[in-house]
Design an enzyme around this catalytic site. Structure first.
Site, PDB file in Angstrom:
ATOM      1  N   ASP A 187       0.838  -1.194   0.000  1.00 58.67           N
ATOM      2  CA  ASP A 187       0.000   0.000   0.000  1.00 58.67           C
ATOM      3  C   ASP A 187       0.875   1.247   0.000  1.00 58.67           C
ATOM      4  OD1 ASP A 187      -2.675   1.270   0.442  1.00 58.67           O
ATOM      5  OD2 ASP A 187      -1.740   1.897   2.317  1.00 58.67           O
ATOM      6  N   GLU A 216       1.606  -0.380  -5.173  1.00 56.50           N
ATOM      7  CA  GLU A 216       0.691   0.714  -5.466  1.00 56.50           C
ATOM      8  C   GLU A 216       1.605   1.929  -5.599  1.00 56.50           C
ATOM      9  OE1 GLU A 216      -3.398   2.674  -3.728  1.00 56.50           O
ATOM     10  OE2 GLU A 216      -1.815   2.190  -2.302  1.00 56.50           O
TER      11      GLU A 216
END
Length: 626
Positions: A323, A359
């Protein structure tokens, strides 16, 4: 810093505990019995930075926490408060889930003892390491993004006691569905222990996604009541079916938030090492969550690497999705794909062959890094998402953007890039695929933030009516558009990702930030799923699985594919540049696979092949007419 193992180490006579806290004056190991009575045992310095204590008779199942005393000066990164019971960052299990309470954030001297509010670490014997094996997942396959709790909460075939847990992922009904979709790997949204953001409780909401971690070793008991053995069992069942497992990890921030947040673990032990600070001592907030983990500090790097190894060794996972991944490589001079932590991941013997997915953006300085990670990484490609949504919405855009995304995004992952694309049209963070075609605007009122949260620009459309509609024509148009989006995704070159339920029309009622919807809005509705849409997705998945040309991760070149107009002729420069042109065909030279894309609102004929309006039609060579 001493290199002995941190955390609890079980031995024949008991357990030895090791904790890092270089600036503290005193530490106590706090043991809790079955009635939650506490025994405080002073720990001794073990070198310059660590503290340790050997406790005879303390074996597996012992519940414990840490208390720390020392200077209290939050502006200088010192949060020592013996009234705050802390979770050992290396605790591999906790006895219950975190529940936010304002007392957890009270300044020193102004609050009560937090032991009754805090989960306790549980001493657990490590599982025997999973036998070393290459990852099952190979780039080019289908990744299926799963929010563990919401995925099976409404599944009628899952026993009620198992719904919402990791164990449910190994149920035959789930595995059958995944196999019919030809899923290469499930990507599990965070399964580590997490805590709700402090504003959710008064709104009657709770965090459903888990992107607010407290422990990077311990699984959240709500998802894994059986602990690491439960995850290990689910991974084994999925592996038996030929499906890999990727864990979504959050190392960019933790749930202790900003200066007004709770003191739970890292902050109370060594905030100066674990968090990034401004020169004046304020917490840096590059993540928009209140704090930013300092991934350049050796202690933090050690914790991150140890936790990754933990999940590979104990559960046998195939890889990790990170993330807000630029945070892992942000140096004082900016993002560097060869930052120490990123290099260490690739050099580590246990991690070097694992699948790593970035990401590739966060909101910090220089936070958009699509295409810039190091060799061997995969990256979420939001350019693919946006360009393909714009095409199917009907925006005036050239065919070049469509073809480039279908062909592997060589403009991003071409010469000079060492990473490859993960193509996706919808993810947990944003509209579901069905809602892309039903809502021109977000509808996040249920989140309690006056619809200010979530993405403002979604490149979505509503086919004439915002939200649900009983009009058969509108329903048909939306189903057609969902099929077109699915067709585009499954016919794109490289790795693709589908979020659970998007294959059968899952809706979140227009909520594009359903992180706080642990309810029917965020849960997958299995009973009400669109069975015909599901069958269409199964057929697309089967076709893709039979076509190596689509699964290859290299971008397409003119030697690989022909781009043709309706007459079967190569597209001219004028046709490529015409923003109103909505049709093309791509034919793979090696396999003969032809993919017809008709973005017009009327049918088109491609050399005798009739393609309905707003449709993607793939035809393998062995099915084509002469």
């Amino acid at each position: 810093m001493s290199r002995h193992a941190l955390g609890p180490e079980i031995h024949a006579q008991g357990t030895r505990f090791h904790v890092h806290s270089p600036d503290a004056d005193r530490l106590w190991l706090c043991l809790f019995d079955a009635e939650d009575r506490e025994t405080r045992l002073p720990m001794a310095r073990d070198g310059k930075h660590a503290w340790s204590l050997d406790v005879p008779g303390a074996g597996e199942g012992t519940r414990y926490g840490i208390r720390v005393d020392g200077a209290y000066d939050p502006g200088a990164g010192l949060w020592f408060d013996p009234d705050k019971l802390l979770l050992d960052p290396y605790a591999a299990a906790i006895d219950r889930a975190f529940v936010y309470d304002p007392a957890l954030a009270a300044p020193r001297g102004e609050g009560a003892d937090t032991a009754p509010l805090m989960p306790k670490g549980v001493v657990t014997a490590p599982l025997p390491p999973v036998a070393a094996a290459p990852p099952l997942f190979r780039p080019g396959g289908l990744i299926y993004e799963v929010q563990v709790r919401g995925f099976t909460m409404l599944h009628p075939d899952i026993p009620e006691t198992q719904r919402g847990t990791i164990a449910a992922l190994g149920h035959p009904a789930v595995i059958d569905h995944l196999r019919r979709l030809h899923v290469s790997a499930v990507e599990l949204m965070p399964v580590n222990a997490w805590i709700d953001e402090r504003h959710l409780g008064p709104l009657g909401l709770r965090n459903a996604w888990g992107y607010n971690p407290v422990g990077w070793f311990a699984l959240d008991p709500r998802l894994a009541p059986g602990g690491m053995a439960e995850l290990r069992g689910a991974v084994a069942a999925l592996h038996e079916a030929g499906i890999g497992v990727i864990l979504d990890m959050v190392y960019n921030h933790d749930g202790e938030s900003d200066a007004w947040g709770p003191t739970l673990s890292l902050r109370g032990l060594d905030a100066r090492s674990y968090f990034r600070h401004e020169p004046d001592g304020r917490l840096i907030n590059d993540m928009g969550t209140g704090n930013s983990i300092d991934c350049n500090h050796p202690l933090t790097q050690r914790l991150i690497l140890d936790s990754l190894r933990h999940f590979v060794s104990a559960a046998g996972v195939d890889g990790f999705r990170f993330d807000l991944a630029p945070a892992l490589g942000r140096l004082p001079t900016g993002f560097d794909p060869e930052a120490p932590l990123l290099q260490a991941m690739r050099a580590d013997p246990l991690l070097s062959d694992r699948i790593l997915i970035a990401e590739p953006w966060d909101i910090g300085p220089g936070g958009y890094q699509l295409g810039r990670f190091d060799e061997g990484w995969l990256e979420w490609n939001d350019r693919y998402r946006d360009d393909l949504r714009r095409f199917w919405r009907g925006d005036r855009c050239t065919l070049g953007s469509l073809a480039t995304r279908l062909a592997g995004s060589s403009d991003i992952f071409g010469e000079g890039s060492r990473t490859r694309t993960v193509n996706f049209l919808a993810a947990h963070d944003g509209f579901t695929l069905a809602d892309v075609t039903a809502y021109a605007h977000r509808h996040n009122e249920a989140n309690g933030e006056q619809n200010r949260d979530g993405h403002g620009e979604n490149f979505s459309w509503n086919n004439g009516v915002e939200g649900a509609s009983a009009n058969p024509a509108i329903q048909a148009a939306r189903r057609r558009d969902i099929k077109a989006l699915l067709g585009t995704l499954f016919c794109s070159r490289g790795t693709i990702m589908l979020t659970a339920g998007d294959e059968f029309g899952r809706s979140q009622q227009g909520n594009n930030n359903a992180y706080a919807q642990d309810n029917a809005i965020g849960w997958v509705d299995w009973t009400g799923r669109d069975r015909e849409m599901e069958a269409y997705a199964f057929a697309l998945a089967a076709l893709r699985a039979s076509q190596p040309d689509l699964q290859d991760v290299g971008w397409l070149t003119p030697g690989d594919v022909e781009w043709l107009d309706e007459q079967g002729q190569p597209l001219t420069v004028a046709q490529w540049e015409d923003p109103d042109r909505r049709c093309l065909a791509m034919r793979f030279r090696r396999s003969g696979l032809a993919i017809f894309v008709n973005g017009d609102d009327r049918p088109r004929s491609f050399g005798g092949v009739s393609v309905p309006a707003r449709t993607v039609l793939p035809i393998p060579a062995d099915q084509a007419t002469a």
